[in-house]
Design an enzyme around this catalytic site. Structure first.
Site: not given
Ligand code: COA
Length: 260
Positions: A66, A111, A114, A134
């Site tokens: 999400a 999500g 999911e 989460e």
């Molecule tokens: N919601 C909003 N934005 C997200 C996102 C999410 N769930 N997952 C990634 N993004 C965005 C980042 O903020 C970043 O945006 P920006 O370039 O404007 O700063 C972009 O996507 C790239 O992500 P980034 O974190 O820079 O990539 P990474 O390779 O360093 O890390 C992940 C990848 C997947 C490990 C990391 O993005 C992450 O942990 N995401 C969240 C996962 C999560 O908690 N999901 C459950 C949500 S309830």
């Protein structure tokens, strides 16, 4: 219909829905959820579509969860409404009586995991990574993770993922039964298309009946589920497809099913 966060293409009766926010790792914001709802409604209605592939744009992510920027400011009632809205859309994928395959091409988190679990089957690229992170954000899953993950992989394995927020790679996801197959990244869409093609060569009424029996039967007491199966078995005996399937077998030829 024009979508801003999805791409929808159809070829040879297979619709491919691609979540298309690669700069945000295809995170599910309100618009994506709404558009997924519109897309699934259109796919339900479209008799030219007989199967669906769901995937994410770009090389990095299926869906990374999400959209956290939206979650960060939600009130309790907004959170509940968001959860119910997403659950309802995902349920429509699960309840579709045409096979849906998630082609998981990268991060499949929160999500995203999911959404993949609401699809009937999951094929992962060898670069895919799965998790329900989460709890790291101080929340729990809201789109069915606590419900579908234990049913797919068992309660203990599900709780390990849900309570640690840890990520697993595609091989581990296959080992625990979260995905059906793992393929090299460049083979992901061809393999998903080929697998769906195998299903689309079967009798469409039979395919729909099996999807319904497994979906509805899963929640029923065994005796009721067995009765539902028997009713389908009997009902399909009234179809031209059954007569064609059996005649083709006896004549040692390929059946030509017409879905009637
Ligand atoms: N919601 C909003 N934005 C997200 C996102 C999410 N769930 N997952 C990634 N993004 C965005 C980042 O903020 C970043 O945006 P920006 O370039 O404007 O700063 C972009 O996507 C790239 O992500 P980034 O974190 O820079 O990539 P990474 O390779 O360093 O890390 C992940 C990848 C997947 C490990 C990391 O993005 C992450 O942990 N995401 C969240 C996962 C999560 O908690 N999901 C459950 C949500 S309830």
């Amino acid at each position: 219909m024009a979508y801003t966060t999805l791409q929808l293409t159809t070829q040879d009766a297979i619709a491919t829905v691609t979540v298309n926010r690669p700069d945000k790792l295809n995170a599910l914001n309100t618009t994506v959820i709404e558009e997924l709802g519109q897309a699934i409604a259109a796919l339900e209605r479209d008799s030219a579509v007989r199967g669906v592939i769901l995937t994410g744009a770009g090389p990095k992510a299926f869906v990374a969860g999400a959209d956290i920027s939206e979650l960060a400011s939600q009130s309790p009632l907004e959170g509940k409404a968001r959860s119910l809205a997403g659950q309802a859309v995902f349920r429509r994928f699960e309840a579709l009586r045409k096979p849906v395959i998630a082609a998981v091409n990268g991060f499949c988190l929160g999500g995203g995991c999911e959404l993949a679990m609401a699809c009937h089957l999951r094929i992962a690229s060898d670069t895919a990574r799965f998790g329900q992170p989460e709890v790291k954000l101080g929340i729990g899953p809201g789109y069915g993770g606590t419900v579908r993950l234990p049913r797919l992989v068992g309660r203990g394995r599900a709780l390990e993922l849900l309570l640690t927020g840890g990520m697993i790679d595609a091989a581990e996801a296959w080992r625990i039964g979260l995905v059906n197959r793992v393929v090299p990244a460049e083979r992901l869409l061809p393999e998903a298309t080929a697998l769906l093609g195998q299903m689309l060569a079967m009798g469409p009424l039979a395919v729909a009946a099996v999807l319904e029996a497994v979906d509805a039967g899963f929640e029923m007491p065994q005796a009721e589920a067995l009765l539902l199966e028997a009713n389908h078995f009997g009902l399909l005996s009234a179809t031209a497809d059954m007569r064609e399937g059996m005649a083709a077998f006896l004549a040692k030829r390929t059946p030509r099913f017409e879905g009637r």
